[in-house]
Design a protein around this motif. Sequence first.
Motif, mmCIF file in Angstrom:
data_model
loop_
_atom_site.group_PDB
_atom_site.id
_atom_site.type_symbol
_atom_site.label_atom_id
_atom_site.label_comp_id
_atom_site.label_asym_id
_atom_site.label_seq_id
_atom_site.Cartn_x
_atom_site.Cartn_y
_atom_site.Cartn_z
ATOM 1 N N HIS A 102 0.864 -1.178 0.000
ATOM 2 C CA HIS A 102 0.000 0.000 0.000
ATOM 3 C C HIS A 102 0.901 1.229 0.000
ATOM 4 N N ALA A 103 0.712 2.119 -0.957
ATOM 5 C CA ALA A 103 1.637 3.243 -1.114
ATOM 6 C C ALA A 103 1.332 4.421 -0.196
ATOM 7 N N ASP A 104 0.277 4.319 0.598
ATOM 8 C CA ASP A 104 -0.120 5.439 1.459
ATOM 9 C C ASP A 104 -0.707 4.871 2.746
ATOM 10 N N ASP A 105 0.081 4.040 3.439
ATOM 11 C CA ASP A 105 -0.464 3.239 4.537
ATOM 12 C C ASP A 105 -0.448 3.969 5.882
ATOM 13 N N HIS A 106 -1.105 5.137 5.912
ATOM 14 C CA HIS A 106 -1.258 5.807 7.201
ATOM 15 C C HIS A 106 -2.551 5.342 7.863
ATOM 16 N N SER A 107 -2.818 5.820 9.060
ATOM 17 C CA SER A 107 -3.867 5.230 9.900
ATOM 18 C C SER A 107 -5.263 5.381 9.318
ATOM 19 N N CYS A 116 -6.628 2.242 7.500
ATOM 20 C CA CYS A 116 -6.817 0.976 8.208
ATOM 21 C C CYS A 116 -8.027 1.127 9.126
ATOM 22 N N ARG A 117 -9.135 0.445 8.792
ATOM 23 C CA ARG A 117 -10.384 0.599 9.533
ATOM 24 C C ARG A 117 -10.484 -0.480 10.610
ATOM 25 N N ALA A 118 -10.787 -0.051 11.836
ATOM 26 C CA ALA A 118 -10.780 -0.971 12.979
ATOM 27 C C ALA A 118 -11.990 -0.732 13.878
ATOM 28 N N THR A 119 -12.331 -1.765 14.652
ATOM 29 C CA THR A 119 -13.408 -1.662 15.632
ATOM 30 C C THR A 119 -12.895 -0.952 16.880
ATOM 31 N N GLU A 120 -13.796 -0.739 17.856
ATOM 32 C CA GLU A 120 -13.414 -0.037 19.086
ATOM 33 C C GLU A 120 -12.377 -0.810 19.894
ATOM 34 N N ASP A 121 -12.363 -2.143 19.758
ATOM 35 C CA ASP A 121 -11.370 -2.922 20.503
ATOM 36 C C ASP A 121 -10.108 -3.198 19.690
ATOM 37 N N GLY A 122 -10.002 -2.581 18.509
ATOM 38 C CA GLY A 122 -8.757 -2.646 17.751
ATOM 39 C C GLY A 122 -8.701 -3.663 16.640
ATOM 40 N N GLU A 123 -9.748 -4.467 16.447
ATOM 41 C CA GLU A 123 -9.717 -5.478 15.404
ATOM 42 C C GLU A 123 -9.804 -4.817 14.019
ATOM 43 N N VAL A 124 -8.892 -5.188 13.139
ATOM 44 C CA VAL A 124 -8.861 -4.620 11.797
ATOM 45 C C VAL A 124 -10.001 -5.196 10.962
ATOM 46 N N MET A 125 -10.821 -4.314 10.391
ATOM 47 C CA MET A 125 -11.926 -4.735 9.533
ATOM 48 C C MET A 125 -11.523 -4.743 8.057
ATOM 49 N N GLY A 126 -10.542 -3.957 7.720
ATOM 50 C CA GLY A 126 -10.076 -3.917 6.337
ATOM 51 C C GLY A 126 -9.239 -2.680 6.080
ATOM 52 N N VAL A 127 -8.587 -2.644 4.928
ATOM 53 C CA VAL A 127 -7.742 -1.516 4.529
ATOM 54 C C VAL A 127 -8.276 -0.973 3.210
ATOM 55 N N ILE A 128 -8.394 0.345 3.108
ATOM 56 C CA ILE A 128 -9.007 1.006 1.959
ATOM 57 C C ILE A 128 -7.996 1.875 1.211
ATOM 58 N N ASP A 129 -8.440 2.451 0.088
ATOM 59 C CA ASP A 129 -7.685 3.429 -0.699
ATOM 60 C C ASP A 129 -6.379 2.844 -1.256
ATOM 61 N N TRP A 130 -6.514 2.057 -2.323
ATOM 62 C CA TRP A 130 -5.373 1.350 -2.913
ATOM 63 C C TRP A 130 -4.928 1.974 -4.235
ATOM 64 N N GLU A 131 -5.155 3.285 -4.413
ATOM 65 C CA GLU A 131 -4.939 3.849 -5.742
ATOM 66 C C GLU A 131 -3.494 3.895 -6.202
ATOM 67 N N TRP A 132 -2.511 3.856 -5.311
ATOM 68 C CA TRP A 132 -1.115 3.914 -5.752
ATOM 69 C C TRP A 132 -0.364 2.627 -5.402
ATOM 70 N N ALA A 133 -1.083 1.553 -5.124
ATOM 71 C CA ALA A 133 -0.442 0.315 -4.692
ATOM 72 C C ALA A 133 0.453 -0.265 -5.791
ATOM 73 N N SER A 158 7.732 -1.837 8.145
ATOM 74 C CA SER A 158 6.688 -1.242 8.990
ATOM 75 C C SER A 158 5.778 -0.304 8.208
ATOM 76 N N PRO A 159 4.459 -0.397 8.414
ATOM 77 C CA PRO A 159 3.568 0.610 7.810
ATOM 78 C C PRO A 159 3.904 1.992 8.343
ATOM 79 N N ASP A 160 3.639 2.982 7.535
ATOM 80 C CA ASP A 160 4.038 4.353 7.855
ATOM 81 C C ASP A 160 3.503 4.817 9.208
ATOM 82 N N THR A 161 2.309 4.363 9.570
ATOM 83 C CA THR A 161 1.670 4.855 10.787
ATOM 84 C C THR A 161 2.392 4.427 12.060
ATOM 85 N N LEU A 162 3.268 3.403 11.984
ATOM 86 C CA LEU A 162 4.008 2.956 13.167
ATOM 87 C C LEU A 162 5.371 3.621 13.281
#
Length: 490
Positions: free
Chosen positions: A329-334, A337-354, A365-369
């Motif tokens: 993913h060319a723009d992997d900021h937070s 990455c869509r997550a529930t309130e307890d942190g479970e990842v539901m999916g990753v969106i916006d793949w236009e520059w992948a 490491s993803p950029d957000t870390l």
Amino acid sequence: MSFINCAIPNCIYQALVERGRCGLCCRQYCFYHLNDPVHHCCILRKTNKWPGISLLKMKEPEISQLLSLLDEKVIVSEIETYIPDHKVTKVHIKSTEDTIVELRGGFDLLIKIDLEDVGGQSQSWFMRIRKRSSGRPYPDEVLRMNLESEVATCQALFEGGVDVPQTFPRPGDSKQHPKLIYCYQSFIPGDAWPPFDPVTKFNDPPNPPVDYLTLNHIKSVAKWFIQLEKVQFDKIGSPSFDTSGKIMVGPLVEGEPTKAIPPYFDGPFTSLKERYLNVIDSKLRLLRNRELVGPDSEIYSYLVLLELREIVENVKELEKKKGPFYVRHADDHSDHCRATEDGEVMGVIDWEWAYTTSKEEAFSSPDTLLPRVLSRTDDDHILTHREEALIQAYESLNRPDLAECVREGRKYSRLMRCLHHAWASIHDIRAMRKGFKVDLVAGEAYPTEESKEDWVERMKLKYADDEGLKWVLDNPVFEPELPEECLEVK
């Protein structure tokens, strides 16, 4: 069709590929007019009368025009064809000023579509329409290539069992207006993980602590990456479609095209070295043509790219031509990455520059870390608590190989950023030379401390025989002086 020309009337030069957009008038300017008083906004900047950026002006009149072109009946017909046994209950099309400011996806206009199946279960989809007023006013052909790549990427990942939006392209026989470049995507529930929010991260200490819920979120991120690893390719480039509609790896469709005229993008490639050198040489060519950045940045950017070229040329591991290759993913900021309130990842969106790349780069490491101050340090041996948490998550999932990709991955993170922006700090360059062990190969000891000015002068001497650098240095462009009446205190 080439890139748009400069916004100054009768100027025949092309607008800059990067950093050519004025934040006030939102027009694109060429190398020679970006800071010229004939572009009146530069007078406002230099006299401290800068009024700031208007979100409405950034989006108008394009948003209103795109909304006016939409045919709701066609949307209903297309989405119901793609998703049988579902009926559209509402298409959210509005055109008020508040809505225009609210619709501030970076590169897309999003139209929400509510559906209901025969059992009464509801779900939502989005129509993602590419915008041209997003700071990257590319020709339509580039935007179509970009959209096709996103559709192919999402379809390959979705079919491979990765949690990404289900995606359908604009039908070939669509009755929508031809200026609408779009696809349909399923809605991924959840929100960005709050501690990783860009605004929060901006105020973070350099190495923020990790609480229990964030540890749970990072472990879920690790599980998602293990899903991603199952989808593999045989070349480096961007997923696309062949003439029969089969997914393949095509040219590398990047955020900034490597050419200002067709075919715009190069590739696919068989090794990282081939890919990196192609990007570097393409940006050097754009700089020599004065089509990449403005006068304030061209010498520094040119020297940075020459240093990056030396790094790439001296790294044996980048020559490896054998796959498999993986999606990055060319723009992997937070936000993506869509997550529930307890942190479970539901999916990753916006793949236009992948794009597809090596395992080492794809699973760094993803950029957000990463620390927000990464470009201010050259010490990549001290990782953040968030990076360490991802390493521990991989190890707990019996994936020490992916843990090692994070542990040794910062050099790839820096190289990706620097190639994307044609810019690097001296700390970035020093860190990459140490990380890739270039100094041992090139026989050069990089100074441990050096000012930007000293570095520039040292690089000018080092690359004194480079013909492109000679031309840039021998043909300086001086900013015109402001008219005296503009300098008067009002």
